[in-house]
Design an enzyme around this catalytic site. Sequence first.
Site, mmCIF file in Angstrom:
data_model
loop_
_atom_site.group_PDB
_atom_site.id
_atom_site.type_symbol
_atom_site.label_atom_id
_atom_site.label_comp_id
_atom_site.label_asym_id
_atom_site.label_seq_id
_atom_site.Cartn_x
_atom_site.Cartn_y
_atom_site.Cartn_z
ATOM 1 N NE ARG A 1 0.801 1.457 4.361
ATOM 2 C CZ ARG A 1 2.087 1.735 4.334
ATOM 3 N NH1 ARG A 1 2.681 2.007 3.205
ATOM 4 N NH2 ARG A 1 2.815 1.736 5.438
ATOM 5 C CG ASP B 1 0.852 -0.934 7.037
ATOM 6 O OD1 ASP B 1 0.346 0.170 6.777
ATOM 7 O OD2 ASP B 1 1.982 -1.064 7.559
HETATM 8 C C1 GLA Z 1 3.922 1.557 9.664
HETATM 9 C C2 GLA Z 1 2.893 0.785 10.483
HETATM 10 C C3 GLA Z 1 1.494 1.372 10.314
HETATM 11 C C4 GLA Z 1 1.490 2.877 10.548
HETATM 12 C C5 GLA Z 1 2.604 3.547 9.758
HETATM 13 C C6 GLA Z 1 2.730 5.010 10.065
HETATM 14 O O1 GLA Z 1 3.666 1.373 8.302
HETATM 15 O O2 GLA Z 1 2.878 -0.570 10.078
HETATM 16 O O3 GLA Z 1 0.596 0.719 11.161
HETATM 17 O O4 GLA Z 1 1.590 3.159 11.914
HETATM 18 O O5 GLA Z 1 3.864 2.940 9.991
HETATM 19 O O6 GLA Z 1 1.604 5.702 9.659
#
Ligand code: GLA
Length: 400
Positions: A36, A190
């Site tokens: 993503r 995510d």
């Molecule tokens: C990482 C974490 C997410 C989120 C981002 C920051 O990707 O896996 O859960 O906290 O950092 O937005």
Amino acid sequence: MVAEIKSIDQLINEAKTAFRQQFKDEPNVAVYAPGRVNLIGEHTDYNDGFVMPMALPLVTVIVGKKMTGNDVTIYTTFDFENEEKQTTFELPQPTALIRAINKDGPKWAVYVKGVIANYIGNIPSAFNAVIHSSVPLGGGLSSSAALEVATYTFLDQLTSSKTKVSVNDKALACQKAEHEYAGVPCGIMDQFISFMGKEGHALLIDCRHLTSILIPFSDQNVVILITNSNVKHELTGSEYSSRRKQCEEAAMLLKKVSLRDANMDDIKYLESINTGKEIVSRARHVITEITRTTLAAEMLKQRNFCKFGELMTESHKSLRLDYEVSCPELDQLVDLALEVDGVLGSRMTGGGFGGCTVTLVYSQSVQKVVDNIKNKYKGQPTFYVCKASSGASAVPCSCK
Ligand code: GLA
């Protein structure tokens, strides 16, 4: 040069070829789950806030076949330095009260083990599988969630479980896998988007209620350019959990469940009780970022890309100055993008300290941005022009 993105079919065919070579057999299950890019709403998910990612055409695929016995053997096509490409481990006994799986062996395999251990329903059967991916590793595009969600989707196919499990619960199981097996206290963004992404749409996720709204995001005039800085600073893991703790401390001082419930008056209050400067600025980032994200969602609905882009750039500034999760390479990539006419907004995306930036740019200007960065960026960037793509799915596997 913008990187060519392999189609899902191509990746699955490559994975099948690897499976035949490794296992001298035909796979009969194939799945994929996307990485993503987060458009806006950074470090807000673990504060019960809003995030707005979109699923990418960069995906992790798994092909495999159910086996008898108790052993799982997985092979990855990636070349990890000093790590085995293939590993075998034993499944927990069906009667086991706690489904613990040994974390020994290559690090990439812990994501698969974590998902098996947290899979909802019966313990999956033994299998052989090949993992293949176009999501750059450790690039802030959620390669770990793509692997977790692909694994969950694969197990669903393998077990053909009759139990109806909600997507929210599946995403939570994958998040738990990451907490317990990879030791990363990540939020839910995510895993959620990797399951729920939809072609041509961004997803506004309310991380408190685990609800989401799809917002159409396909316009010929604008594109999303992702630039991978190809740097990853060591700080990533420790700084992530320390930010989480600082947010919890701010919420505690405010006697709130989370910073989702705070507003700018609370910042004044924190200052008035002489709260440490860092805690105040972390809280300010989260509060302003949640506001920016909901506003950005409105702007996207109205196709007001100019305002949407401005909010992205403001988000970067806040991540750089208040949340302090950017780094010189990401700042330079954002600055170089913003130098070009036709760029609407640019920001770091993901956890920070390296990884990627995301830039919203008029289609006709994208090449100019790439050229400007290539001429002036000190490192070796990789570029992807990406459309919002679909979430995890099984793919019919013709070879039974
Ligand atoms: C990482 C974490 C997410 C989120 C981002 C920051 O990707 O896996 O859960 O906290 O950092 O937005």
